[in-house]
Write a protein that holds these residues in place. Structure first.
Motif, PDB file in Angstrom:
ATOM      1  N   GLU A   1       8.150  81.221  17.731  1.00 42.45           N
ATOM      2  CA  GLU A   1       9.226  80.166  17.030  1.00 42.45           C
ATOM      3  C   GLU A   1       9.854  80.461  15.711  1.00 42.45           C
ATOM      4  OE1 GLU A   1       9.511  76.659  18.159  1.00 42.45           O
ATOM      5  OE2 GLU A   1       8.569  77.739  19.991  1.00 42.45           O
TER       6      GLU A   1
ATOM      7  N   LYS B   1      18.656  79.934  18.621  1.00 41.03           N
ATOM      8  CA  LYS B   1      18.613  78.602  18.698  1.00 41.03           C
ATOM      9  C   LYS B   1      19.913  78.196  19.139  1.00 41.03           C
ATOM     10  CE  LYS B   1      14.340  78.115  17.458  1.00 41.03           C
ATOM     11  NZ  LYS B   1      13.406  78.230  18.467  1.00 41.03           N
TER      12      LYS B   1
ATOM     13  N   ASP C   1      12.166  82.253  14.913  1.00 41.31           N
ATOM     14  CA  ASP C   1      13.339  83.164  15.972  1.00 41.31           C
ATOM     15  C   ASP C   1      13.742  84.119  14.940  1.00 41.31           C
ATOM     16  OD1 ASP C   1      14.223  80.812  14.030  1.00 41.31           O
ATOM     17  OD2 ASP C   1      15.935  80.640  15.294  1.00 41.31           O
TER      18      ASP C   1
END
Ligand SMILES: Cc1ncc(COP(=O)(O)O)c(C=O)c1O
Length: 444
Positions: free
Chosen positions: A334, A193, A336
């Protein structure tokens, strides 16, 4: 519905994984702990050595990270009962959870806010200690707060550290290495991210962005580090030190459970649910927990449906010789921290006879659990960290435990390992919660 083991053969299991169907895999190779302990590739004595090293560093950690003062320089997170979430889960999945549900708050772990903090910080400290002793600047009897002196920063600046990561290991290694004075480079996978990269750059860490997945970032990091003089690579796929750093959590948990008057024995099982990426974190903790609690602890790993690398490695027996891409999965999630296509060679082999089972969870369900936990208990986690929260509602897991314990299961302690979240910027966390809430509303 929670994942169920509906397959009859390895082929069917792989078909389910290919189709991203949520799946439960039961480990038929589970063995009693007493048959394993004599031949463990990492002797359990090393666990106590790791704990002693962390103890030596406590004066230093208190000095450079004042937030660790209240714990006397120990990097540890609390455990917490989550009875409202237990009720929510029971209602939602129509599955009773006999016993008490707790969360291990590694999202609040000081310094780097994730499960990866323990291992990463431990390995950096061990490397720093070894260098300082070798160069005659430190003995194990010294007060380690002296490492905060500028002279040491100057000394460590002659050495560099590198790591490959999906984000959280980079945070722990980047932050710790930079504070000691090392030159540090983190190789980030495509999943990492943006806010994690920014935070690291702010601390003076060199961030290399790769447009491929975790295994690629690790390989590149390893290769580039080998080409440099004085570069030490922290290897999430193979490092024994990282593994021991994670495992120390088990010794600490033992003390915490005692403080809470929670008993673990043949009448009172401990069931632990651990999100799994490359496997070092959950495997290290499992190894430590088995050492402490033997067969009274039952560990389940949780992986995203897009990245079930540990399940694939263990179910096929191929370990690191198979990747999720080999069966046509994209390794995109999602979650991560769990976006790993190929399992750690070390971790998989260490737990192949210790882990009770592994299940997968899709991203939508991670978000729903994120919103439910936020609403019911006021705990905010990053998506990866919710994978463990699915386990207590799994019918397969409850049946397995039921066969072993019968009505004694009502004395069980279920511990969901909440692996990350406290460093997530507020606006991003709000986005996670509202996404989860919308998924829940769509169901109504
Ligand atoms: C939040 C979070 N949970 C769980 C894990 C899994 O740890 P491991 O990759 O060691 O299996 C990670 C890994 O980065 C993580 O960031």
């Amino acid at each position: 519905m929670c994942p169920e083991s509906t397959y009859k053969s390895e082929e069917e299991l792989i078909d389910q994984l290919k189709n991203k169907k949520e799946t439960f895999w039961s480990n038929e190779s589970l063995k009693p702990y007493y048959t394993l302990e004599k031949n463990l590739p990492i002797p359990t004595g090393d666990l106590h050595e790791a704990e002693k090293l962390l103890q030596r560093f406590t004066p230093y950690l208190e000095e450079v990270f004042p937030e660790t003062k209240k714990m006397n320089g120990i990097i540890e997170s609390p455990i917490r009962g989550i009875p409202s979430m237990q009720q929510e889960l029971e209602k939602r999945y129509q599955q009773s959870i006999p016993g008490h549900l707790y969360v291990k708050c590694d999202h609040d772990l000081p310094i780097a806010g994730s499960i990866k903090a323990r291992g990463g910080i431990y390995e950096v400290l061990k490397y720093a200690e070894g260098l300082a002793i070798k160069h005659g600047k430190l003995t194990k009897d010294d007060d380690y707060s002296k490492l905060a002196n500028p002279e040491f920063k100057q000394f460590f600046s002659n050495f560099s550290i590198a790591v490959g990561s999906t984000g959280n290991l980079a945070l722990s290694i980047g932050i710790m290495s930079a504070v000691l004075g090392f030159q540090v480079t983190v190789h980030m996978s495509v999943d990492a991210k943006e806010w994690k990269k920014e935070l690291l750059r702010d601390k003076g860490v060199v961030v290399v962005e790769h447009d491929r997945d975790f295994s690629f970032a690790v390989n590149e990091g390893r290769r580039q580090c080998q080409e440099q003089k004085n570069c030490y690579f922290i290897d999430d796929e193979n490092s024994k030190d990282l593994f021991l750093g994670y495992a120390v959590a088990a010794l600490r948990l033992n003390e915490q459970l005692k403080q809470e008057n929670i008993t673990v024995n043949a009448e009172h099982p401990l069931v632990v649910y651990l999100p799994c990426g490359v496997g070092g974190g959950p495997a290290g903790i499992t190894y430590g927990l088995k050492y402490v609690f033997g067969d009274h602890v039952h560990c389940y790993f949780a992986e995203p449906t897009s990245s079930p690398c540990m399940m694939l490695g263990l179910a096929t027996g191929k370990h690191e010789d198979i990747s999720v891409q080999d069966i046509g999965l994209d390794n995109k999630t999602e979650a991560d921290g769990l976006a790993v296509g190929r399992p750690s060679a070390l971790a998989g082999r260490l737990v192949e006879n210790m882990v009770n089972g592994i299940y997968t969870i899709n991203d939508e369900n991670l978000y729903k659990l994120l919103a439910l936990l936020h609403e019911s208990e006021g705990i905010s986690l990053e998506p990866s960290a919710l994978a463990g929260m699915y386990g207590p509602s799994s019918i397969d897991i409850q049946q397995q435990l039921g066969h072993m314990y019968g009505s004694r299961l009502s004395h069980a302690t279920h511990l969901v390992w909440a692996t990350g979240g406290s460093l997530v910027p507020k606006d991003i966390m709000e986005g996670f919660v509202s996404k989860g809430t919308s998924f829940l509303r769509e169901e109504e």
